[in-house]
Design a protein around this motif. Structure first.
Motif, PDB file in Angstrom:
ATOM      1  N   SER A   1       0.842  -1.180  -0.027  1.00  0.00           N
ATOM      2  CA  SER A   1      -0.271  -0.024  -0.143  1.00  0.00           C
ATOM      3  C   SER A   1       0.964   1.177  -0.010  1.00  0.00           C
ATOM      4  O   SER A   1       0.346   2.288  -0.734  1.00  0.00           O
ATOM      5  N   PHE A   2       1.967   1.348   0.672  1.00  0.00           N
ATOM      6  CA  PHE A   2       2.921   2.424   0.737  1.00  0.00           C
ATOM      7  C   PHE A   2       4.134   2.247   0.183  1.00  0.00           C
ATOM      8  O   PHE A   2       5.217   3.147   0.482  1.00  0.00           O
ATOM      9  N   HIS A   3       4.186   1.186  -0.902  1.00  0.00           N
ATOM     10  CA  HIS A   3       5.369   1.039  -1.374  1.00  0.00           C
ATOM     11  C   HIS A   3       6.634   1.128  -0.657  1.00  0.00           C
ATOM     12  O   HIS A   3       7.428   1.821  -1.164  1.00  0.00           O
ATOM     13  N   VAL A   4       6.609   0.276   0.209  1.00  0.00           N
ATOM     14  CA  VAL A   4       7.729   0.114   1.100  1.00  0.00           C
ATOM     15  C   VAL A   4       7.883  -1.556   1.276  1.00  0.00           C
ATOM     16  O   VAL A   4       8.043  -1.843   2.424  1.00  0.00           O
ATOM     17  N   THR A   5       7.975  -1.951   0.083  1.00  0.00           N
ATOM     18  CA  THR A   5       8.117  -3.499  -0.046  1.00  0.00           C
ATOM     19  C   THR A   5       9.356  -4.057   0.821  1.00  0.00           C
ATOM     20  O   THR A   5       8.879  -5.214   1.320  1.00  0.00           O
ATOM     21  N   GLY A   6      10.305  -3.571   1.000  1.00  0.00           N
ATOM     22  CA  GLY A   6      11.427  -3.918   1.767  1.00  0.00           C
ATOM     23  C   GLY A   6      11.270  -4.129   3.130  1.00  0.00           C
ATOM     24  O   GLY A   6      12.262  -4.592   4.001  1.00  0.00           O
ATOM     25  N   TRP A   7      10.249  -3.206   3.777  1.00  0.00           N
ATOM     26  CA  TRP A   7      10.074  -3.135   5.306  1.00  0.00           C
ATOM     27  C   TRP A   7       9.400  -4.358   5.699  1.00  0.00           C
ATOM     28  O   TRP A   7       9.596  -4.638   7.078  1.00  0.00           O
ATOM     29  N   LYS A   8       8.726  -5.301   4.802  1.00  0.00           N
ATOM     30  CA  LYS A   8       8.220  -6.511   5.136  1.00  0.00           C
ATOM     31  C   LYS A   8       7.103  -6.054   6.218  1.00  0.00           C
ATOM     32  O   LYS A   8       7.348  -6.779   7.508  1.00  0.00           O
ATOM     33  N   ILE A   9       6.354  -5.390   6.077  1.00  0.00           N
ATOM     34  CA  ILE A   9       5.100  -5.204   7.400  1.00  0.00           C
ATOM     35  C   ILE A   9       3.537  -5.281   6.639  1.00  0.00           C
ATOM     36  O   ILE A   9       3.356  -4.773   5.782  1.00  0.00           O
ATOM     37  N   GLY A  10       3.162  -6.382   7.265  1.00  0.00           N
ATOM     38  CA  GLY A  10       1.817  -6.656   6.662  1.00  0.00           C
ATOM     39  C   GLY A  10       0.891  -6.996   8.002  1.00  0.00           C
ATOM     40  O   GLY A  10       1.469  -6.713   9.027  1.00  0.00           O
ATOM     41  N   TYR A  11      -0.393  -7.138   7.837  1.00  0.00           N
ATOM     42  CA  TYR A  11      -1.225  -7.622   9.126  1.00  0.00           C
ATOM     43  C   TYR A  11      -2.282  -8.639   8.655  1.00  0.00           C
ATOM     44  O   TYR A  11      -2.654  -8.433   7.491  1.00  0.00           O
ATOM     45  N   LEU A  12      -2.774  -9.312   9.701  1.00  0.00           N
ATOM     46  CA  LEU A  12      -3.747 -10.063   9.701  1.00  0.00           C
ATOM     47  C   LEU A  12      -5.073  -9.636  10.442  1.00  0.00           C
ATOM     48  O   LEU A  12      -4.906  -9.214  11.601  1.00  0.00           O
ATOM     49  N   ALA A  13      -6.240  -9.926  10.010  1.00  0.00           N
ATOM     50  CA  ALA A  13      -7.357  -9.715  10.819  1.00  0.00           C
ATOM     51  C   ALA A  13      -8.355 -11.009  10.832  1.00  0.00           C
ATOM     52  O   ALA A  13      -8.402 -11.711   9.615  1.00  0.00           O
ATOM     53  N   ALA A  14      -8.661 -11.479  11.781  1.00  0.00           N
ATOM     54  CA  ALA A  14      -9.204 -12.986  11.988  1.00  0.00           C
ATOM     55  C   ALA A  14     -10.105 -12.825  13.168  1.00  0.00           C
ATOM     56  O   ALA A  14      -9.829 -12.076  14.248  1.00  0.00           O
ATOM     57  N   PRO A  15     -11.006 -13.692  13.265  1.00  0.00           N
ATOM     58  CA  PRO A  15     -11.890 -13.939  14.472  1.00  0.00           C
ATOM     59  C   PRO A  15     -10.847 -14.263  15.693  1.00  0.00           C
ATOM     60  O   PRO A  15     -10.107 -14.970  15.258  1.00  0.00           O
ATOM     61  N   GLU A  16     -11.237 -14.320  16.877  1.00  0.00           N
ATOM     62  CA  GLU A  16     -10.581 -14.167  17.980  1.00  0.00           C
ATOM     63  C   GLU A  16     -10.141 -15.801  17.976  1.00  0.00           C
ATOM     64  O   GLU A  16      -9.045 -16.129  18.251  1.00  0.00           O
ATOM     65  N   TYR A  17     -11.025 -16.822  17.693  1.00  0.00           N
ATOM     66  CA  TYR A  17     -10.681 -18.199  18.013  1.00  0.00           C
ATOM     67  C   TYR A  17      -9.669 -18.549  16.877  1.00  0.00           C
ATOM     68  O   TYR A  17      -8.911 -19.611  17.194  1.00  0.00           O
ATOM     69  N   LEU A  18      -9.725 -18.174  15.547  1.00  0.00           N
ATOM     70  CA  LEU A  18      -8.743 -18.309  14.765  1.00  0.00           C
ATOM     71  C   LEU A  18      -7.242 -17.824  15.019  1.00  0.00           C
ATOM     72  O   LEU A  18      -6.321 -18.390  15.089  1.00  0.00           O
ATOM     73  N   MET A  19      -7.215 -16.424  15.578  1.00  0.00           N
ATOM     74  CA  MET A  19      -6.009 -15.736  15.735  1.00  0.00           C
ATOM     75  C   MET A  19      -5.597 -16.339  16.908  1.00  0.00           C
ATOM     76  O   MET A  19      -4.339 -16.175  16.880  1.00  0.00           O
TER      77      MET A  19
END
Length: 375
Positions: free
Chosen positions: A228-246
């Motif tokens: 999204s911010f064209h900083v691919t080398g930073w390797k920053i992502g995120y997950l969203a999931a219901p609590e039982y899966l998370m």
């Protein structure tokens, strides 16, 4: 004995190495070559001298988790709990690997829609599970009847990629309705929705799994600040999931990376206060339109591009070579690197299509187009 005997060096590595060897313009690998927003680099420069260099909490920097929750709410109208339903990851690839490792067991089946990005299959195999590769239609729309026929009592997960790499296709309302009907018939299947290009869409609005109430309790969503911010080398992502899966995902995450780059997390947290997320799509639409305009008089046929920063083209009017050989010759003889689409298929299906990355500065696109138009 290898755990992954049939997986060799990535096509992205092969083409980038050849591009360097022959001093070709590299439109193969998906990374931008233009400057990062100075507001973001200024934040990083400031933070470099502050006390921000130690471990963050395992789930992520607390302020960033709050900002991600706010971003999801603003973008999709969904409320998520930062403490229990979000996780900052070392890029989207780690997010995908961690999710599959946590949720897929021995002998489970995971449906992967081809053409597919190459990071999906390896973690499935490492879990001693079975990847079930199902081809999209030739226009890259899903055939839900065929996908449903691939589902069995052993199917644990379906992976979707929307917007889709490598094709730039986005799923429609009808696609999601069909998916929801399918999942109602198989209540134990988990959906892994790879949405790393969610903010890079053009004429058609991206429909996120975040907006589908029927899916929220069984879906893991993958996002990428790197994309999204064209900083691919930073390797920053995120997950969203219901609590039982998370809960299960975090068990793996804590022993895989534990926590993610602290200064980058804090920088993005501050940056989210000042950046307009809608401007990202506009930036890349300008890039897409400019690149397509530059190639309009070439012998390549431009395929539709609804999202991502990739343009797929047909070279059928130029050569009968297979797409891997054509891409190699394109580097050696014409000085431009691309990615052959057949490598995204389990069976190597070759439709004489290749993929260019247009996330480049205008000078790069212009020189690449000049060489391509001369073919």
């Amino acid at each position: 004995m290898s755990k992954l005997p049939n997986i060799s060096t990535s096509i992205f590595t092969v083409m980038s190495k050849m591009a360097a060897q022959y001093n070709a313009i590299n439109l193969s690998q998906g990374f931008p070559n233009f400057p990062v927003d100075e507001r973001l680099t200024d934040i990083v420069a400031k933070l470099a001298k502050e006390i921000v260099h130690q471990y963050t909490p395992m789930s992520g920097y607390p302020s960033l988790l709050l900002k991600i929750a706010a971003l999801i709410n603003t973008s999709y109208g969904r409320t998520v709990q930062p403490e229990t339903e979000l996780l900052v990851t070392a890029g989207a690839t780690q997010a995908i690997f961690t999710t599959i490792t946590a949720l897929v067991k021995n002998s489970d089946e995971v449906i992967i829609l081809d053409p597919s990005y190459d990071c999906y299959e390896a973690p499935v195999l490492l879990c001693n599970a079975n990847p079930v590769r199902v081809a999209l239609n030739d226009d890259y729309t899903p055939n839900w009847e065929i996908i449903e026929k691939a589902c069995t009592s052993k199917t644990k997960m379906i992976i979707i990629n929307n917007p889709h790499n490598p094709t730039g296709k986005i799923l429609t309302e009808s696609d999601f309705e069909s998916l929801e009907i399918l999942l109602e018939k198989y209540p134990d299947i988990i959906l892994l929705s790879d949405e790393v290009y969610e903010y890079i869409t053009f004429e058609e609005k991206h429909i996120s799994a975040h907006t589908r109430k029927k899916l929220l309790n069984r879906c893991v969503m993958v996002s990428s600040f790197g994309k999204s911010f064209h900083v691919t080398g930073w390797k920053i992502g995120y997950l969203a999931a219901p609590e039982y899966l998370m809960k299960e995902i975090k068990k793996v995450h804590q022993f895989l990376v534990f926590s993610v780059n602290s200064i980058c997390q804090i920088a993005i947290s501050e940056y989210l206060d000042i950046v307009s997320i809608v401007e990202i799509g506009k930036l890349y639409q300008e890039k897409r339109d400019y690149f397509r305009q530059l190639l309009k008089d070439s012998s390549f046929k431009l395929m539709p591009c609804e999202g991502t920063y990739f343009q797929v083209v047909s070279y059928v009017a130029i050569s009968n070579e297979n797409d891997v050989d054509f891409c190699k010759r394109l580097i050696v003889e014409h000085g431009v690197a691309a990615i052959p689409i057949s490598t995204f298929y389990a069976d190597g299906k070759d439709l004489k299509l290749i993929r260019f990355c247009f996330a480049k500065d205008n000078a790069t696109l212009e020189e690449a187009a000049k060489r391509l138009c001369a073919i």
